[in-house]
Design a protein around this motif. Structure first.
Motif, mmCIF file in Angstrom:
data_model
loop_
_atom_site.group_PDB
_atom_site.id
_atom_site.type_symbol
_atom_site.label_atom_id
_atom_site.label_comp_id
_atom_site.label_asym_id
_atom_site.label_seq_id
_atom_site.Cartn_x
_atom_site.Cartn_y
_atom_site.Cartn_z
ATOM 1 N N PRO A 47 -1.445 9.218 2.322
ATOM 2 C CA PRO A 47 -1.247 7.778 2.474
ATOM 3 C C PRO A 47 -0.624 7.474 3.835
ATOM 4 N N ASP A 48 -0.900 6.269 4.346
ATOM 5 C CA ASP A 48 -0.317 5.846 5.631
ATOM 6 C C ASP A 48 1.193 5.757 5.498
ATOM 7 N N ALA A 49 1.890 6.210 6.531
ATOM 8 C CA ALA A 49 3.351 6.141 6.530
ATOM 9 C C ALA A 49 3.831 4.693 6.625
ATOM 10 N N GLN A 50 3.107 3.875 7.382
ATOM 11 C CA GLN A 50 3.486 2.472 7.558
ATOM 12 C C GLN A 50 2.974 1.621 6.408
ATOM 13 N N GLY A 51 1.871 1.992 5.827
ATOM 14 C CA GLY A 51 1.285 1.174 4.768
ATOM 15 C C GLY A 51 0.424 0.093 5.379
#
Length: 54
Positions: A47-51
């Motif tokens: 998953p993206d760290a930033q979202g």
């Protein structure tokens, strides 16, 4: 040599504890194996760290 003779209930508990320990170890191995299969599959994406912030 032991000072006192081991009671029969301790022998039964020892066997039960070994069974529980083996089952716990098998569960840990199962979870580890499932995790490795999931992570090494081709469709797995981190998953993206930033979202998503759109």
């Amino acid at each position: 040599m032991a000072l006192r003779k081991e009671h029969e209930i301790h022998k039964r508990r020892s066997g039960r504890n070994m069974g529980v320990g083996i089952l716990l170890g098998a569960f840990v191995v199962l979870v580890l194996a499932l995790t490795m299969v999931k992570v090494t599959s081709n469709s797995f994406k981190f998953p993206d760290a930033q979202g998503e912030q759109n």
